[in-house]
Design a protein around this motif. Structure first.
Motif, PDB file in Angstrom:
ATOM      1  N   HIS A 127       8.536  65.560  24.216  1.00 61.49           N
ATOM      2  CA  HIS A 127       9.325  65.177  25.275  1.00 61.49           C
ATOM      3  C   HIS A 127       9.758  63.845  25.132  1.00 61.49           C
ATOM      4  CE1 HIS A 127       8.296  68.790  27.975  1.00 61.49           C
ATOM      5  NE2 HIS A 127       7.150  68.948  27.049  1.00 61.49           N
ATOM      6  N   ASN A 130      10.686  63.042  31.206  1.00 62.31           N
ATOM      7  CA  ASN A 130      10.281  64.240  31.856  1.00 62.31           C
ATOM      8  C   ASN A 130      11.800  65.163  32.169  1.00 62.31           C
ATOM      9  OD1 ASN A 130       7.733  63.590  32.447  1.00 62.31           O
ATOM     10  ND2 ASN A 130       8.286  62.402  34.144  1.00 62.31           N
ATOM     11  N   VAL A 133      13.827  67.389  26.073  1.00 59.41           N
ATOM     12  CA  VAL A 133      12.973  67.853  25.328  1.00 59.41           C
ATOM     13  C   VAL A 133      13.742  68.190  24.088  1.00 59.41           C
ATOM     14  CG1 VAL A 133      13.151  70.382  26.247  1.00 59.41           C
ATOM     15  CG2 VAL A 133      11.117  69.277  25.001  1.00 59.41           C
TER      16      VAL A 133
END
Length: 327
Positions: A127, A130, A133
């Motif tokens: 990651h 947030n 990814v």
């Protein structure tokens, strides 16, 4: 030799040597990675990426078919981008695309020993934030296909690519299709060819083959026939002149081949409907002779007039003969 046609799905890529690798059979295949943090990451190949947990799932983007499945670099063979995932908390991230994912693909097995006994798996998940990814994915890859001349287009306008896009023959022109046939009265089709300027000299002169070989007269002309290299700024023209000599129920097939030095040739099919025959002037005939009757009338006209000069005055009798022909 068959044309290099666009695959049956958008799940394909070109490797670093411009060879086509088709992953259509893997489209939608589900790969799951247990992060051991209360959620699993899911990759639906060439579909989307999401994180699943007891509270629901969060989307990390959907597969974008336009130029987002490309050859990789370093230890990765291919790379995919997934855009426009969930926005909550990521409204301003990555050019306002919400959550996104990048899938780095390796043809074979994971270096960390995963995928044993399975047809591919997720090797690792990172990651970056947030909102983004990175996924390392191992997958069995098919043997690379034909060597494609990327960037080459053929279309009905200088900036279009209805027939060939990025070196791949498009659906409707990869084989004969009745629905894509040109009608009888269209005696000429003009095509425009473009290529990357640095590689345009590799494009050779087009040739054609007609099936059946009798009944349709076809002639190629234009700057492409003269060997002009096609570029994006200066497309070359390929003019197809055709005339129906024998009417038939099924369309004629005109197979056009454009050789490219060092690559697979560009090939596509044009179909021509011949509902009636055409004379060399472009008109139509229906199999019966046309007879004309000419009637000619000779007229002799007598006329008298006076010619006056400065010192003379003469009377002259003249005659004029006319022939009037009526069809």
């Amino acid at each position: 030799m068959a044309s290099v046609s666009i695959p049956t799905s958008n799940c394909y890529a070109f490797d670093n040597s411009s060879r086509l690798v088709d992953f259509s059979g893997w489209s939608g295949y589900l790969f799951e990675y247990d992060q051991q943090q209360g959620s699993d990451l899911i990759v639906r190949f060439c579909k989307d990426v999401e994180s699943r947990s007891q509270t629901g799932y969060v989307g990390f983007g959907r597969f974008d078919k336009f130029n987002n499945f490309v050859a990789g670099s370093g230890q990765h063979d291919f790379m995919q981008e997934y855009y426009n995932g969930d926005l909550m908390g990521c409204e301003q991230s990555y050019d306002k695309m919400g959550r996104t994912a990048q899938v780095n693909m390796v043809c074979g097995s994971c270096s960390n020993g995963l995928c044993k006994g399975r047809p591919g798996c997720i090797c690792n998940v990172t990651h970056e934030s947030n909102c983004r990814v990175l996924v390392d994915l191992a997958i069995p890859c098919d043997k690379p296909g034909p060597h494609v001349f990327q960037g080459f287009t053929v279309g009905f306008h200088p900036r279009s690519w209805e027939l060939v896009y990025n070196g791949l023959t498009q659906i409707g022109f990869e084989e004969p299709h009745h629905d894509f046939s040109f009608h009888t009265g269209q005696t000429q089709v003009v095509l425009f060819m473009t290529a990357v300027a640095s590689l345009s000299s590799l494009v050779q002169k087009p040739s054609l083959k007609v099936h059946p070989d009798k009944g349709l007269e076809v002639r190629l002309s234009g700057s492409a026939i003269k060997g002009m290299p096609p570029t994006t700024l200066s497309p070359s023209m390929l003019i197809v002149d055709w005339r129906c000599e024998v009417a038939r129920d099924t369309p004629y097939e005109v197979n056009i081949t454009i050789p490219v030095q060092g690559y697979e040739p560009i090939q596509f099919v044009l179909t021509k409907q011949c509902d009636y025959t055409q004379d060399p002037g472009g008109g139509r005939t229906r199999g019966w002779a046309i007879f004309g009757v000419l009637s000619c009338i000779f007229l002799s006209l007598q006329h008298s007039f006076v010619v006056e000069g400065s010192f003379t005055r003469r009377k002259w009798n003249g005659s004029v003969e006319l022939m009037l022909c009526l069809a």
